[in-house]
Design a protein around this motif. Structure first.
Motif, PDB file in Angstrom:
ATOM      1  N   GLU A  48      26.098 -12.660   0.429  1.00 32.42           N
ATOM      2  CA  GLU A  48      27.469 -12.453   0.892  1.00 32.42           C
ATOM      3  C   GLU A  48      28.346 -13.637   0.504  1.00 32.42           C
ATOM      4  OE1 GLU A  48      28.732 -13.161   5.028  1.00 32.42           O
ATOM      5  OE2 GLU A  48      26.605 -13.477   5.480  1.00 32.42           O
TER       6      GLU A  48
ATOM      7  N   PHE B 186      31.735  -8.893   4.459  1.00 28.15           N
ATOM      8  CA  PHE B 186      31.966  -8.018   5.599  1.00 28.15           C
ATOM      9  C   PHE B 186      32.689  -8.792   6.679  1.00 28.15           C
ATOM     10  CE2 PHE B 186      27.592  -9.566   5.428  1.00 28.15           C
ATOM     11  CZ  PHE B 186      27.506 -10.316   6.594  1.00 28.15           C
TER      12      PHE B 186
ATOM     13  N   GLN C 223      40.006  -9.084   4.934  1.00 23.61           N
ATOM     14  CA  GLN C 223      39.917  -7.936   4.031  1.00 23.61           C
ATOM     15  C   GLN C 223      40.897  -8.089   2.867  1.00 23.61           C
ATOM     16  OE1 GLN C 223      39.618  -3.999   5.967  1.00 23.61           O
ATOM     17  NE2 GLN C 223      39.294  -5.139   7.881  1.00 23.61           N
TER      18      GLN C 223
ATOM     19  N   ASP D 230      30.049   0.739   5.996  1.00 27.11           N
ATOM     20  CA  ASP D 230      30.516   0.115   7.232  1.00 27.11           C
ATOM     21  C   ASP D 230      29.409   0.217   8.279  1.00 27.11           C
ATOM     22  OD1 ASP D 230      32.858  -0.326   5.871  1.00 27.11           O
ATOM     23  OD2 ASP D 230      34.064   1.071   7.055  1.00 27.11           O
TER      24      ASP D 230
ATOM     25  N   HIS E 224      27.526  -4.582  13.605  1.00 30.33           N
ATOM     26  CA  HIS E 224      26.837  -5.864  13.381  1.00 30.33           C
ATOM     27  C   HIS E 224      25.684  -6.008  14.373  1.00 30.33           C
ATOM     28  CE1 HIS E 224      25.990  -9.968  12.459  1.00 30.33           C
ATOM     29  NE2 HIS E 224      26.966 -10.003  11.568  1.00 30.33           N
TER      30      HIS E 224
ATOM     31  N   HIS F 101      32.017  -3.307  11.784  1.00 30.34           N
ATOM     32  CA  HIS F 101      32.308  -4.119  10.602  1.00 30.34           C
ATOM     33  C   HIS F 101      32.565  -3.243   9.382  1.00 30.34           C
ATOM     34  CE1 HIS F 101      31.434  -7.811  12.636  1.00 30.34           C
ATOM     35  NE2 HIS F 101      31.347  -8.514  11.531  1.00 30.34           N
TER      36      HIS F 101
ATOM     37  N   LEU G 123      32.453  -3.144   5.146  1.00 29.65           N
ATOM     38  CA  LEU G 123      31.669  -3.725   4.065  1.00 29.65           C
ATOM     39  C   LEU G 123      32.456  -3.617   2.764  1.00 29.65           C
ATOM     40  CD1 LEU G 123      28.875  -4.857   3.086  1.00 29.65           C
ATOM     41  CD2 LEU G 123      28.255  -2.472   2.610  1.00 29.65           C
ATOM     42  N   TYR G 124      32.496  -4.705   2.023  1.00 26.34           N
ATOM     43  CA  TYR G 124      33.097  -4.746   0.689  1.00 26.34           C
ATOM     44  C   TYR G 124      32.022  -5.189  -0.288  1.00 26.34           C
ATOM     45  CZ  TYR G 124      37.960  -4.172   2.136  1.00 26.34           C
ATOM     46  OH  TYR G 124      39.147  -3.656   2.605  1.00 26.34           O
TER      47      TYR G 124
END
Length: 189
Positions: free
Chosen positions: A96, A134, A143, A158, A161, A173, A175-176
């Motif tokens: 991450e 995230f 974001q 998504d 957590h 959360h 997610l990207y």
């Protein structure tokens, strides 16, 4: 692997942590505004423990969260970097990208600049295939940084957590993701 101890961008030095960073880092981590998308602000001892874990990650994996320093003033402003996700989820194992900056340095493009530099390290130096990020569903500022560095939202990824209790308002959360090909396309585009 030999640790990557330092990276540079136009305005920032991403460097190893120094003992004298603790005071500023503890102040940053005690700021309720900075920490509003985390379970709670951190004490000085918790901030010191976090620096210790970051140093351990560098020793084990050769990369981690670098301390951020402004080149023009030499001021410590926060941290940005790459680390192995420390919990199990559908998208793990994964690396991450994350950041945390002192409030007085918000809105100046430093988070995006440092994150872009970290991505470059991940793909060009570490040979990563993908990087994720995230944050809490409500953290629109983070974001926006993810989007500014070319990351794409993955709504199907998504998640809740797992380190937060069920029902906690920060548990949902987003997610990207960005992979090497997407990153290379941003270089050309």
């Amino acid at each position: 692997m030999t640790p990557i101890l330092e990276l540079e961008s136009a305005r920032l030095l991403l460097r190893q942590w120094r003992d004298e960073d603790l005071a500023e880092f503890a102040t940053l981590c005690a700021d309720p505004q900075v920490m509003r998308y985390f379970p709670a602000p951190l004490s000085r001892l918790e901030s010191a423990a976090l620096i210790g874990r970051v140093r351990g990650h560098f020793a084990e994996y050769g990369f981690g969260l670098w301390a951020l320093e402004r080149k023009d003033t030499g001021a410590f402003i926060g941290m940005t970097g790459l680390l192995n996700v420390g919990f199990d989820a559908d998208f793990t194992p994964a690396v991450e990208i994350g950041w945390r900056l002192a409030r007085r340095h918000w809105g100046l493009g430093f988070a995006s600049e440092a994150a872009w530099t970290s991505l470059r390290c991940g793909f060009a130096l570490l040979g990563l295939k993908e990087v994720v990020s995230f944050t809490s569903h409500d953290n629109l500022a983070s974001q926006k940084v993810m989007q500014s560095i070319g990351m794409q939202a993955d709504p199907a990824g998504d998640f809740e957590h797992p380190k937060l209790p069920v029902g906690h308002p920060l548990r949902p959360h987003v997610l990207y993701r960005i992979n090497r090909a997407q990153w290379q396309a941003t270089l050309r585009g």
